[in-house]
Design an enzyme around this catalytic site. Structure first.
Site: not given
Ligand code: SAH
Length: 395
Positions: A114, A128, A135, A139, A142, A364
């Site tokens: 994205e 962004c 990933c 975390c 997230c 975010c």
């Protein structure tokens, strides 16, 4: 018949009948030169042709070769034979009630990431961008962290995200006035420092003055803390640095930003202090997500001030953005304001990041695609099953 092509006879004779077309959208300058050489363009003309193409691709944003008016007709036709200017497939384009826009871009089968445009951030608006599909970091707060790494994006794929946004915002040719898109932040999916070579090459391309032309200071790279690569990022890109800090002690940070187990706070801060060029006009941005009852006490605000001593810093407080299945809550607004107040009194600018694009899961930490890495064996099995289904006559 005389030919106007910049191609030597020997190279022409050796040219295979139809080599695959190279996509110039996203290509870096060195690789553009190398491609021209490979295609047999005379060495003395390579630089000139590279510069011409570069301007058309990155200053004017053209989508085909016919409009390249300073290039002779025959040469244009040859370029159109060798190259293409394909934008990636956009599988979803959403616009939030607050003007935030999100594109889900397809990079191949099962490989989507994205890109989000946020108006009124930075000088005018920020894009962004993602550096990886998925990933490796996990975390705990997230959403992207719940998706395994599929693969690194190439530098061209990173640059194409900027081109997609420029297309949609109608911002070609590059102009320095009234740009809607003025800042680039590597805060999308993935850990940019785990894809450093491609991120550096992408930054070289998008910052080139004769092309897309983003000043390097308007490009920010955010990392969860891959300490040994932080100074190198600065040396190679001159970009602004952001650190996803989120905790002020190793115990908590080990838990919520697990890369801290590898590079603890002391190691991280030594690396940050070695970032080249830091000073009042170049501060490190520390991102701090506000998690209710986890990291939002006044004592932690004070710890944060102690931790940042000696680092030119600004702090971005990010209200936690929930996502389906997340285990945290966002701190109360009053708690966030009190936390910010402690930082402000200590002289830190610490704006609270207004959540943007929550309605389209573009805020975010909300980014996630359905892409999964398939093992070759699984892929073959799926292909066989699909083929078997095709071969079975419908009843
Ligand atoms: N891997 C890099 C780039 C991602 S940046 C890094 O960690 O810096 C994305 C930013 O959003 C990071 O600061 C991340 O910690 C933060 N973030 C992640 N999930 C979030 C959530 N649910 N709410 C608010 N911020 C979040």
């Amino acid at each position: 018949m005389t030919s106007h092509l910049d191609i030597s006879h020997a190279a022409r004779d050796e040219r295979p009948t139809s080599p695959p077309k190279v996509n110039l959208a996203g290509v870096g300058l060195e690789s553009l030169r190398a491609t021209l050489e490979e295609r047999g363009v005379e060495p003395r003309k390579v630089n000139m042709r590279a510069r011409q193409l570069w301007r058309w691709v990155y200053h004017y944003g053209v989508r085909d070769f016919s409009g390249m008016t300073d290039i002779g007709k025959d040469q244009r036709a040859a370029f159109a034979d060798w190259f293409e200017l394909e934008r990636p497939n956009i599988t979803e384009a959403l616009v939030s009630v607050d003007g935030t826009r999100k594109w889900l871009i397809e990079y191949g089968p099962n490989t989507e990431a994205e890109t989000v445009f946020i108006p009124d951030v930075g000088r005018a608006g920020a894009l962004c961008v993602s550096s990886q599909v998925g990933c490796t970091l996990n975390c705990t707060f997230c959403h992207t962290g719940t998706q395994k790494l599929v693969r690194n994006l190439t530098s061209a794929e990173i640059v194409r995200q900027v081109m997609v946004a420029r297309d949609a915002l109608d911002e070609w040719p590059t102009s320095n006035e009234n740009r809607k898109l003025t800042n680039i932040v590597f805060m999308g999916m993935g850990e940019p420092l785990y894809n450093l070579d491609n991120v550096c090459e992408a930054i070289d391309t998008i910052s080139h003055e004769e092309g897309i032309s983003f000043g390097r200071r308007r490009i920010t790279v955010s990392t969860a803390g891959v300490a040994p690569l932080i100074p190198e990022l600065g040396k190679r890109t001159n970009a602004a640095l952001a650190i996803s800090l989120h905790a002020t002690n190793d115990d908590l940070r080990n838990e919520i930003v697990p890369i801290n187990k590898k590079y603890d706070l002391q190691t991280l801060f030594e690396a940050i202090k070695a970032y080249p060029g830091l000073g009042n006009s170049k501060k490190v941005t520390f991102e701090y997500v506000m998690l209710k009852g986890v990291n939002d006490s006044i004592a932690e605000a004070k710890d944060l001030i102690r931790l940042l001593k000696g680092v030119p810093a600004k702090i971005n407080l990010i209200p936690f953005n929930p996502w389906p299945g997340s285990q945290y809550e966002c701190s109360d607004w009053e708690t966030i304001e009190n936390f910010a107040e402690v930082l402000n009194r200590a002289g830190y600018s610490s704006p609270i990041r207004t959540p943007r694009g929550r309605d389209i899961l573009a805020a975010c930490g909300q980014l996630r695609s359905e892409s999964v890495k398939q093992r070759a064996s699984e892929r073959r099995k799926a292909e066989l099953a699909a083929k078997a289904a095709e071969d079975t006559p419908a009843e």
